[in-house]
Design an enzyme around this catalytic site. Structure first.
Site, PDB file in Angstrom:
ATOM      1  CB  CYS A   2      -6.469 -37.918  82.538  1.00 22.92           C
ATOM      2  SG  CYS A   2      -5.449 -39.076  81.505  1.00 22.92           S
ATOM      3  NE  ARG A  27      -8.089 -33.147  85.176  1.00 24.63           N
ATOM      4  CZ  ARG A  27      -7.237 -32.328  86.184  1.00 24.63           C
ATOM      5  NH1 ARG A  27      -7.059 -31.507  86.877  1.00 24.63           N
ATOM      6  NH2 ARG A  27      -6.343 -33.134  86.485  1.00 24.63           N
ATOM      7  CD1 TRP A  75      -0.981 -34.350  79.759  1.00 28.10           C
ATOM      8  CD2 TRP A  75      -1.634 -33.183  77.711  1.00 28.10           C
ATOM      9  NE1 TRP A  75      -0.050 -33.896  78.975  1.00 28.10           N
ATOM     10  CE2 TRP A  75      -0.720 -32.665  77.833  1.00 28.10           C
ATOM     11  CE3 TRP A  75      -2.914 -33.024  77.196  1.00 28.10           C
ATOM     12  CZ2 TRP A  75      -0.143 -32.233  77.174  1.00 28.10           C
ATOM     13  CZ3 TRP A  75      -2.472 -32.075  75.701  1.00 28.10           C
ATOM     14  CH2 TRP A  75      -1.060 -31.772  76.201  1.00 28.10           C
ATOM     15  CD  GLU A 482      10.912 -17.439  79.911  1.00 27.66           C
ATOM     16  OE1 GLU A 482      11.078 -18.320  78.929  1.00 27.66           O
ATOM     17  OE2 GLU A 482       9.470 -18.256  79.179  1.00 27.66           O
ATOM     18  CE  LYS A 486       6.976 -16.041  79.336  1.00 22.50           C
ATOM     19  NZ  LYS A 486       7.166 -17.374  78.803  1.00 22.50           N
ATOM     20  CG  HIS A 505      30.719  -5.400  75.469  1.00 20.19           C
ATOM     21  ND1 HIS A 505      32.904  -4.697  75.738  1.00 20.19           N
ATOM     22  CD2 HIS A 505      31.099  -6.538  76.993  1.00 20.19           C
ATOM     23  CE1 HIS A 505      32.950  -5.741  76.656  1.00 20.19           C
ATOM     24  NE2 HIS A 505      32.781  -6.608  76.898  1.00 20.19           N
TER      25      HIS A 505
HETATM   26  C1  AGP Z   1       6.350 -18.660  75.031  1.00 16.53           C
HETATM   27  O1  AGP Z   1       5.817 -17.863  76.464  1.00 16.53           O
HETATM   28  C2  AGP Z   1       5.744 -18.391  73.815  1.00 16.53           C
HETATM   29  N1  AGP Z   1       5.032 -18.020  73.643  1.00 16.53           N
HETATM   30  C3  AGP Z   1       6.516 -19.382  72.464  1.00 16.53           C
HETATM   31  O2  AGP Z   1       8.093 -18.570  72.700  1.00 16.53           O
HETATM   32  C4  AGP Z   1       7.328 -20.670  72.481  1.00 16.53           C
HETATM   33  O3  AGP Z   1       7.650 -20.789  73.811  1.00 16.53           O
HETATM   34  C5  AGP Z   1       7.330 -20.962  71.005  1.00 16.53           C
HETATM   35  O4  AGP Z   1       6.441 -20.218  70.612  1.00 16.53           O
HETATM   36  C6  AGP Z   1       7.911 -22.214  70.911  1.00 16.53           C
HETATM   37  O5  AGP Z   1       6.977 -23.243  71.340  1.00 16.53           O
HETATM   38  P1  AGP Z   1       7.038 -24.786  71.418  1.00 16.53           P
HETATM   39  O6  AGP Z   1       7.875 -24.711  72.729  1.00 16.53           O
HETATM   40  O7  AGP Z   1       5.451 -25.795  71.293  1.00 16.53           O
HETATM   41  O8  AGP Z   1       8.020 -25.238  70.240  1.00 16.53           O
END
Ligand code: AGP
Length: 610
Positions: A2, A27, A75, A482, A486, A505
């Site tokens: 916050c 924040r 928050w 992930e 990214k 495969h």
């Molecule tokens: C992640 O970097 C994204 N920009 C995106 O995949 C995100 O995780 C997805 O849209 C889900 O969002 P949420 O967690 O707010 O549901």
């Protein structure tokens, strides 16, 4: 997270507090309020919504001519984000006014004591206990009363307090949550962060943990919790306003990457009992139904889906319940077999992603038990669920999820172990060991962040790479997914996340010199197999970057061109550390390519369309 501001001096307090709050809106922004002296005592104006809404209300009422006041942008962590739960909070008499950032872990116990003494609470917040505790000490100087509160309150907190008996005094206190003092000429300021007052002064004092600060127009006094004066060095702020809002980082995403140790610690706060087992009070009401479930479904989108992948490995291993995971947009259209004994976990940092909401609503219609994992208090997902675990990562501004992902992983680990406890599927000693591992995560992620300069150098070297595979097995597979996401979303590089064993495969046909393969190999039973798969990629000419649990460098030297070591820890739990170098790698490659990492093209932070 916050934002707190305070002002005492000759100028119009509210005209200083409101822009200060607006600068701290990063924040938190679910409600806001100010308190200020007026002729008859202290007045509070607060409401749900953003600072601009508060500003409009104040403008309509006529900006009050007060010389001191405190303000807050919230928050939510305890209590839904409505007007009653908005700060400032007051005692029963309206003479003690408090704003707070952080979590008071023992607030329920304190509240019970105060209620037994006849105090009446207006809000559902942990903060309000502070006002009533000070009300109990009318004869005690405000600074001393705050010191006594700090001695009893557990957890992370920053406070700003005023009492109607002294219109020239603001008292601040800090433990864990940030608090800084701005020193002016004949006026002084309090803030959760420098932007709160940077346009008025460049002189500041950082308030250390377990310190109480009394500010008047002409003086600032800092003491420890026993009342001993403490020398507090004044510093000159050299940042401009934009840099200050990002805490000196170049972007919000970079700042959020570095906030992860604190965010994980906040996720854990109060959720581990004195016996070393998981304690999720959030699940108390749903407990009976949780005992009866015979199957688990986890639904989510994007990064949150990668957290779901991890949850499958952890929950199946720890509870022996079958777990199905679904990309939320696919879930309801495949006609899944759900009933009252199914547990459906919806994961969404925003809690507003339409596909995820539609999936959990579909599950509700089948009578299943719903658990939500969200970063936003009272989000649509939270309202839909029978029980919700908030990740408490604070607002995430960068479009690419970072701290909300690592805190989701930790929240899901807690849920997995909680289910194992409730169902008796693991012995307590094993759970306690895993929980100890989870507790070490903030320090281990901090250690990973120390390697950022090395990863940055590597990223410069790899910035022109156009084809990247991210590979892992078991808990390292979601991390690989992930890492690829990214890199795609912020650096616009075509990247694929794959289960390492699946490459042979088909996709291995794409491996040739010039392709980068990033392998993830934490301390798990399949590390050796991942390394063999990496050798297969190397043999076909790929450049290999390995994110490797420390202590295994010798095994990897022959397959890797580059190695980034991460701390070792319990299997599945320590995958949290291995995603951080991948966030940094994507970030640095995007930066090297001159891209806007906070606002990648074509993306929105929250996706509310199907
Ligand atoms: C992640 O970097 C994204 N920009 C995106 O995949 C995100 O995780 C997805 O849209 C889900 O969002 P949420 O967690 O707010 O549901």
């Amino acid at each position: 997270m916050c934002g707190i501001v305070g002002y005492v001096g000759p100028r119009s307090a509210v005209e200083i507090l409101i822009p200060g709050l607006a600068r701290l809106e990063y924040r938190g922004y679910d409600s806001a309020g100010v308190a200020f002296w007026e002729e008859k005592g202290i007045a509070i104006i607060k409401q749900a919504g953003r600072i601009a809404d508060l500003e409009r209300s104040l403008a309509r009422a006529g900006v009050p001519d007060a010389r001191a006041g405190i303000g807050h942008t919230r928050w939510a962590t305890h209590g839904v984000p409505n007007t009653i739960n908005a700060h400032p909070h007051r005692d029963c008499t309206g003479q003690v006014i408090v704003v707070h950032n952080g979590i008071i872990e023992n607030w329920m116990e304190l509240k019970a004591e105060l209620e037994a003494n006849g105090h009446e609470f207006a809000s559902e917040t942990d903060t309000e206990v502070v006002a009533h505790m000070i009300e109990e000490m009318p004869e005690v100087a405000l600074e001393e009363a705050v010191r006594l509160v700090m001695k009893r309150a557990e957890g992370a907190l920053a406070l700003a307090v005023m009492r109607s008996s002294d219109s020239q005094l603001l008292v601040g206190a800090r433990r864990g949550s940030p608090l800084v003092v701005g020193r002016g000429e004949g006026e002084n300021f309090l803030g959760s962060d420098i932007p709160a007052f940077l346009e008025h002064t460049r002189k500041m004092i950082v308030v250390d943990d377990d310190r109480v600060v009394a500010i008047r127009p002409e003086s600032v006094t800092v003491t420890d919790l026993d009342g001993n004066p403490v020398e507090a060095a004044e510093r000159l702020i050299e940042w401009d306003l934009e840099a200050a809002e990002k805490g000196g980082y170049a972007t919000f995403m970079e700042k959020e990457i570095f906030e992860q140790p604190k965010a994980i610690a906040d996720t854990l706060r109060g959720r581990i009992g004195p016996n070393g087992l998981v304690r999720l009070t959030e699940f108390a009401e749903a407990e009976r139904r949780l005992r009866e479930i015979d199957k688990v479904f986890v639904v989510a989108c994007g990064t949150s889906f990668h957290a779901a992948m991890m949850a499958k490995y952890a929950i199946e291993r720890w509870t022996r319940l079958p777990v199905e995971i679904d990309i939320a947009s696919e879930f309801r259209y495949r006609d899944p077999v759900l009933d009252r004994r199914s547990l459906v976990i919806g994961i969404s940092q925003s809690g507003e992603t339409l596909d995820t909401l539609a999936a959990v609503r579909y599950a509700r219609a089948q009578g299943s038990v719903l658990v939500g994992v969200s970063n936003v208090v009272d989000s649509a997902l939270a309202r839909e669920a029978d029980a919700v675990l908030y990740t408490r990562a604070g607002p995430e501004i960068g479009v690419a999820a970072t701290k909300t992902f690592t805190t989701q992983l930790v929240a899901l680990q807690l849920i997995g172990l909680h289910l194992a406890q409730v169902r008796g599927t693991m012995d307590e000693g094993t759970i306690v060991n895993l929980v100890q591992g989870i507790r070490r995560l903030p320090a281990s992620v901090e250690a990973v962040l120390e390697t950022v300069p090395d990863i940055t150098e590597l990223a410069k070297e790899l910035a022109d790479t156009r084809d990247v595979f991210f590979l892992g097995r078991s808990g390292d597979f979601p991390v690989a997914m992930e890492g690829a996401l990214k890199l795609k979303e912020i650096a616009y590089v075509r990247a694929e996340g794959y289960a390492a064993g699946e490459m042979k495969h088909g996709p291995i046909a794409l491996i040739e010199p010039g392709v980068l393969v990033v392998g993830v190999a934490t301390d798990s039973h399949v590390r050796g197999k991942t390394l063999s798969n990496m050798a297969e990629m190397k043999a076909r000419g790929a450049t290999i970057l390995l994110v490797l649990a420390e202590g295994h460098r010798d095994e990897a030297l022959s397959v890797a061109d580059h190695i980034v070591e991460v701390p070792s820890g319990p299997d599945l739990i320590y995958t949290v550390t291995s995603v951080v170098p991948l966030q940094v790698l994507a970030y640095q490659i995007a930066s090297a390519r001159g891209l806007d990492v906070d606002k990648p093209r074509n993306l929105a932070k929250t996706v509310t369309v199907e």
